[in-house]
Design a protein around this motif. Structure first.
Motif, mmCIF file in Angstrom:
data_model
loop_
_atom_site.group_PDB
_atom_site.id
_atom_site.type_symbol
_atom_site.label_atom_id
_atom_site.label_comp_id
_atom_site.label_asym_id
_atom_site.label_seq_id
_atom_site.Cartn_x
_atom_site.Cartn_y
_atom_site.Cartn_z
ATOM 1 N N LEU A 22 0.836 -1.199 0.000
ATOM 2 C CA LEU A 22 0.000 0.000 0.000
ATOM 3 C C LEU A 22 0.870 1.246 0.000
ATOM 4 C CD1 LEU A 22 -2.911 1.227 0.350
ATOM 5 C CD2 LEU A 22 -2.452 1.228 2.798
ATOM 6 N N PRO A 23 0.807 2.038 -1.081
ATOM 7 C CA PRO A 23 1.509 3.310 -1.082
ATOM 8 C C PRO A 23 0.643 4.401 -0.442
ATOM 9 C CG PRO A 23 0.666 2.834 -3.276
ATOM 10 C CD PRO A 23 0.147 1.756 -2.364
ATOM 11 N N VAL A 24 1.267 5.271 0.329
ATOM 12 C CA VAL A 24 0.532 6.382 0.944
ATOM 13 C C VAL A 24 0.955 7.671 0.259
ATOM 14 C CG1 VAL A 24 0.159 7.687 3.069
ATOM 15 C CG2 VAL A 24 0.410 5.192 3.164
ATOM 16 N N PRO A 25 0.019 8.299 -0.475
ATOM 17 C CA PRO A 25 0.394 9.498 -1.225
ATOM 18 C C PRO A 25 0.612 10.698 -0.306
ATOM 19 C CG PRO A 25 -1.814 8.711 -1.823
ATOM 20 C CD PRO A 25 -1.374 7.915 -0.655
ATOM 21 N N LYS A 26 1.594 11.477 -0.656
ATOM 22 C CA LYS A 26 1.982 12.632 0.145
ATOM 23 C C LYS A 26 0.888 13.696 0.149
ATOM 24 C CE LYS A 26 5.951 15.607 0.818
ATOM 25 N NZ LYS A 26 7.398 15.593 0.679
ATOM 26 N N TYR B 70 -9.286 -6.851 5.512
ATOM 27 C CA TYR B 70 -10.176 -7.913 5.958
ATOM 28 C C TYR B 70 -9.326 -9.098 6.399
ATOM 29 C CZ TYR B 70 -14.116 -11.146 5.980
ATOM 30 O OH TYR B 70 -15.063 -12.053 6.356
ATOM 31 N N ARG B 71 -9.412 -9.448 7.654
ATOM 32 C CA ARG B 71 -8.670 -10.581 8.224
ATOM 33 C C ARG B 71 -7.185 -10.585 7.870
ATOM 34 N NH1 ARG B 71 -12.871 -15.613 7.594
ATOM 35 N NH2 ARG B 71 -14.463 -14.746 8.965
ATOM 36 N N GLY B 72 -6.575 -9.431 7.981
ATOM 37 C CA GLY B 72 -5.134 -9.368 7.733
ATOM 38 C C GLY B 72 -4.756 -9.167 6.281
ATOM 39 N N ASP B 73 -5.740 -9.249 5.384
ATOM 40 C CA ASP B 73 -5.467 -8.974 3.972
ATOM 41 C C ASP B 73 -5.907 -7.564 3.625
ATOM 42 O OD1 ASP B 73 -4.402 -11.400 2.772
ATOM 43 O OD2 ASP B 73 -6.327 -12.315 3.337
ATOM 44 N N LEU B 74 -5.162 -6.963 2.682
ATOM 45 C CA LEU B 74 -5.631 -5.712 2.113
ATOM 46 C C LEU B 74 -6.438 -6.092 0.877
ATOM 47 C CD1 LEU B 74 -5.742 -2.677 1.803
ATOM 48 C CD2 LEU B 74 -3.499 -2.756 0.717
ATOM 49 N N ILE B 75 -7.761 -5.951 0.965
ATOM 50 C CA ILE B 75 -8.623 -6.439 -0.121
ATOM 51 C C ILE B 75 -8.554 -5.511 -1.322
ATOM 52 C CG2 ILE B 75 -10.973 -7.098 -0.769
ATOM 53 C CD1 ILE B 75 -9.688 -8.902 1.352
ATOM 54 N N GLU B 76 -8.747 -4.233 -1.056
ATOM 55 C CA GLU B 76 -8.576 -3.279 -2.159
ATOM 56 C C GLU B 76 -8.361 -1.872 -1.625
ATOM 57 O OE1 GLU B 76 -12.110 -2.016 -4.485
ATOM 58 O OE2 GLU B 76 -13.149 -3.616 -3.402
ATOM 59 N N TRP B 77 -7.812 -1.031 -2.475
ATOM 60 C CA TRP B 77 -7.608 0.356 -2.078
ATOM 61 C C TRP B 77 -7.673 1.233 -3.312
ATOM 62 C CZ3 TRP B 77 -3.293 2.725 -4.261
ATOM 63 C CH2 TRP B 77 -2.325 1.854 -4.802
ATOM 64 N N GLY B 78 -7.961 2.496 -3.099
ATOM 65 C CA GLY B 78 -8.036 3.409 -4.241
ATOM 66 C C GLY B 78 -8.699 4.711 -3.824
ATOM 67 N N GLU B 79 -9.085 5.491 -4.833
ATOM 68 C CA GLU B 79 -9.797 6.737 -4.582
ATOM 69 C C GLU B 79 -11.022 6.437 -3.733
ATOM 70 O OE1 GLU B 79 -9.109 9.819 -5.812
ATOM 71 O OE2 GLU B 79 -7.358 9.245 -7.013
ATOM 72 N N THR C 262 -15.760 -5.988 0.060
ATOM 73 C CA THR C 262 -15.739 -4.549 0.272
ATOM 74 C C THR C 262 -17.158 -4.008 0.223
ATOM 75 O OG1 THR C 262 -13.692 -4.568 -0.997
ATOM 76 C CG2 THR C 262 -14.605 -2.408 -0.430
ATOM 77 N N GLU C 263 -17.881 -4.447 -0.787
ATOM 78 C CA GLU C 263 -19.252 -3.964 -0.957
ATOM 79 C C GLU C 263 -20.090 -4.320 0.268
ATOM 80 O OE1 GLU C 263 -21.084 -5.289 -4.553
ATOM 81 O OE2 GLU C 263 -23.045 -4.499 -3.962
ATOM 82 N N ASP C 264 -19.970 -5.576 0.695
ATOM 83 C CA ASP C 264 -20.736 -5.998 1.870
ATOM 84 C C ASP C 264 -20.400 -5.143 3.087
ATOM 85 O OD1 ASP C 264 -21.946 -7.900 0.423
ATOM 86 O OD2 ASP C 264 -20.788 -9.601 1.216
ATOM 87 N N TYR C 265 -19.118 -4.860 3.228
ATOM 88 C CA TYR C 265 -18.714 -4.109 4.417
ATOM 89 C C TYR C 265 -19.230 -2.673 4.362
ATOM 90 C CZ TYR C 265 -16.007 -2.072 8.161
ATOM 91 O OH TYR C 265 -15.656 -1.420 9.300
ATOM 92 N N ILE C 266 -19.018 -1.991 3.238
ATOM 93 C CA ILE C 266 -19.397 -0.582 3.219
ATOM 94 C C ILE C 266 -20.897 -0.387 3.181
ATOM 95 C CG2 ILE C 266 -17.225 0.300 2.247
ATOM 96 C CD1 ILE C 266 -18.394 0.311 -0.443
ATOM 97 N N THR C 267 -21.614 -1.405 2.772
ATOM 98 C CA THR C 267 -23.071 -1.266 2.824
ATOM 99 C C THR C 267 -23.621 -1.774 4.148
ATOM 100 O OG1 THR C 267 -23.257 -3.382 1.686
ATOM 101 C CG2 THR C 267 -23.434 -1.390 0.333
ATOM 102 N N GLY C 268 -22.726 -2.165 5.024
ATOM 103 C CA GLY C 268 -23.163 -2.532 6.375
ATOM 104 C C GLY C 268 -23.716 -3.917 6.490
#
Ligand SMILES: Nc1ncnc2c1ncn2[C@@H]1O[C@H](COP(=O)(O)OP(=O)(O)OP(=O)(O)O)[C@@H](O)[C@H]1O
Ligand SMILES: [Mg+2]
Lengths: 298, 251
Positions: free
Chosen positions: B25-29, B220-229, B242-248
């Motif tokens: 995972l890169p962290v943008p400045k 999720y459980r130690g994995d980075l599932i996805e990242w982005g904007e 991801t969808e399940d999580y963010i939709t609760g």
């Protein structure tokens, strides 16, 4: 109103067994209060007349203690008690607090687990054993190193410092362990080193606990009798060096009580009164400290 | 886009517990990166690898690479004190030291060698202003920090970090112990700080992540599932979890 009724009801429902137990507790409490009261009253009744007979100034500020010649000045003993206590708590305090830091912060857990029972054991050793140790080890060592007789103020200080160590170590360690972990993390996260964190955050946060430890140390040191009697040399004089033979307030009483009579005996009780006042002042100080800590935690 | 901090194939074990698995995972400045995911998925653990606060945990093992400006921060001779000056951390529970407000903020500069009284006063003032706390405390800088409210304490902790002049701020659920008004304050503050600072924030609050972050990473459980904007991730998540999580639907 309702509450009051209810309270009355519960009281009436008290069983005989409970009644007996409650009064037993009360009786025990009364007995301990009575013991303290009796000691205090007895001490003051038998001690204060001597102070008036000798004269408060002559008694407290007199530098000569020669009961056979009617001279009862306890200033040398006061000075000796205060000096030895202050220096012993100074030395024992520094070493004890550092040890506590080591045990709470630096030592691997297995070492702390080993050290803690040792410290507790040290606290339980009877003082006469400490005195014996002082007499057979510290005194000869001082004599050898200094060329003077080893029975001295220095021997008293070293011995007292050792005796108060266990108290100071265990209470300070508890105080350090009670400091929230978040303080430590906060400090380290700001780029502080471990030792900076110890000195700038952990010790200040544990301050009131450590102060209580020191006050308890003072109480133990100033009241200690059996151990110091074996190493002090017991000469009632104002010490001018660490190697002088000295006598503390406690020694004064223990040493002469067995044969003293009349005014002499009363003067010893009066010495006890002075000691008692010292210790009472300490207790008040300790109370203030703990109360302040409780208020802070609330 | 410039990357300031970056994890590559990062693995972390708590004894046998494989808590982070191959995280890249890169962290943008200058941006705000939010870390989200269900409890126990490794967000805090990941955050702590970024300023090596994991060093405090017994039996922790790290493999892989974390770089700050291209330098491996787990290299044996890496200066951890310098790292923590550059990468500051704000904790979930406000943890001001039991000293005055002034001394709390001055703590960092002092341990890093700042002795000059005037300079310290200036740092304290600018840091408290930076944390939007100055107006509330300027008349009682010598009062105990513990007398502040929870929200004020948290802003004090932010000021305390700003005072050492960091480039990156790590925040682990900084508002979870706060009431809505204090939360709003801290969110406004983050909005204001971004750009000047790079911020990585853990949050359980989806709306909060949506409001304040530029990028979001879902663990999720130690994995980075996805990242982005953040907007993309919330509107068109690539992964079902991801969808399940963010939709609760779980979490
Ligand atoms: N100090 C530790 N020692 C051992 N295991 C730990 C430690 N800290 C965390 N873990 C384990 O690592 C895993 C990830 O924990 P972590 O605290 O990073 O989760 P989290 O995503 O921050 O959860 P939460 O949202 O509840 O804060 C969990 O299984 C946890 O039990
Ligand atoms: Mg967490």
């Amino acid at each position: 109103m309702e509450e009051k009724l209810e309270r009355k009801a519960t009281r009436r429902r008290r069983t005989p067994a409970e009644f007996i137990m409650e009064n037993l507790f009360l009786l025990c409490a009364l007995a301990s209060i009575a013991a303290v009261a009796v000691i205090t009253v007895y001490l003051f009744v038998s001690g204060t007349p001597a102070i008036f007979k000798i004269g408060a100034k002559e008694f407290l500020l007199g530098t000569v203690w020669k009961p056979t010649e009617g001279q009862f000045g306890i200033l040398p003993m006061i000075i000796c008690s205060v000096v030895s206590t202050v220096l012993a708590v100074g030395a024992g305090g520094v070493i004890g607090v550092m040890t506590a830091v080591f045990m709470a912060e630096l030592a691997p857990p297995w070492l702390t687990r080993l050290l803690r029972p040792c410290v507790r054991l040290l606290a339980g050793i009877p003082s006469v054993v400490y005195g014996y140790f002082g007499l057979t080890l510290i005194v000869p060592l001082i004599a050898k190193l200094s060329g003077f007789a080893g029975n001295s103020l220095l021997a008293v200080i070293v011995l007292l410092a050792m005796m108060i160590l266990p108290t100071i170590i265990s209470i300070s360690e508890d105080a350090l362990r009670a400091v929230p972990r978040a303080y430590k993390e906060g400090s380290l996260a700001l780029g502080a080193s471990h030792s900076q964190t110890i000195f700038k955050v952990l010790l200040p946060a544990a301050r009131s606990g450590i102060l209580s430890a020191l006050v308890l140390g003072v109480g133990r040191a100033i009241g200690e009798t059996m151990a110091v009697i074996l190493v002090a040399g017991n000469t009632p004089q104002i010490p001018t060096s660490l190697f002088d033979s000295v006598r503390t307030l406690t020694i004064n009483i223990a040493f002469e009580m067995s044969y003293a009579e009349g005014l002499h005996r009363e003067a010893l009780f009066a010495t006890g009164v002075v000691l008692f006042l010292f210790i009472m002042a300490l207790n008040i100080l300790l109370n203030v400290l703990t109360r302040r800590r409780e208020k802070k935690n609330a | 886009m410039e990357t300031i901090l970056s994890a590559e194939k990062l693995n972390l074990y708590y004894s046998d517990n494989h808590a982070l698995k191959d995280i890249t995972l890169p962290v943008p400045k200058g941006q705000v990166t939010a870390l989200i995911g269900p409890s126990g998925c490794g967000k805090s653990t990941f955050l702590k690898t970024l300023n090596r606060m994991n060093d405090l945990v017994d039996g922790v093992r790290v493999a892989g690479l974390v770089t700050l400006d291209g330098e491996d921060i787990y290299a044996p001779d890496y200066d951890v004190v310098g790292l923590r000056k550059r990468v500051g951390m704000v904790f979930q529970k406000p943890n001001p030291f039991p000293m005055s407000i002034f001394d709390n903020v001055a703590y960092g500069p002092r341990i890093h060698g700042q002795r000059d009284k005037k300079a310290l006063r200036e740092i304290v003032e600018s840091s408290l202003k930076g944390a939007a706390l100055w107006d509330e405390v300027k008349d009682r800088l010598n009062k105990s920090a513990l007398s502040l409210s929870g929200g004020q304490q948290q802003r004090l902790c932010i000021a305390r970090v700003l005072a050492v002049g960091p480039e990156v701020l790590l925040m682990d659920e900084p508002t979870s112990a706060l009431d809505p008004i204090s939360t709003q304050r801290i969110e406004d503050l983050i909005e204001e700080l971004k750009g000047r600072y790079t911020i990585v924030i853990v949050t359980h609050n989806m709306q909060q992540a949506g409001r304040i972050s530029d990028r979001t990473a879902f663990f999720y459980r130690g994995d980075l599932i996805e990242w982005g904007e953040t907007d993309t991730l919330f509107q068109t998540p690539a992964d079902k979890r991801t969808e399940d999580y963010i939709t609760g639907r779980f979490g």
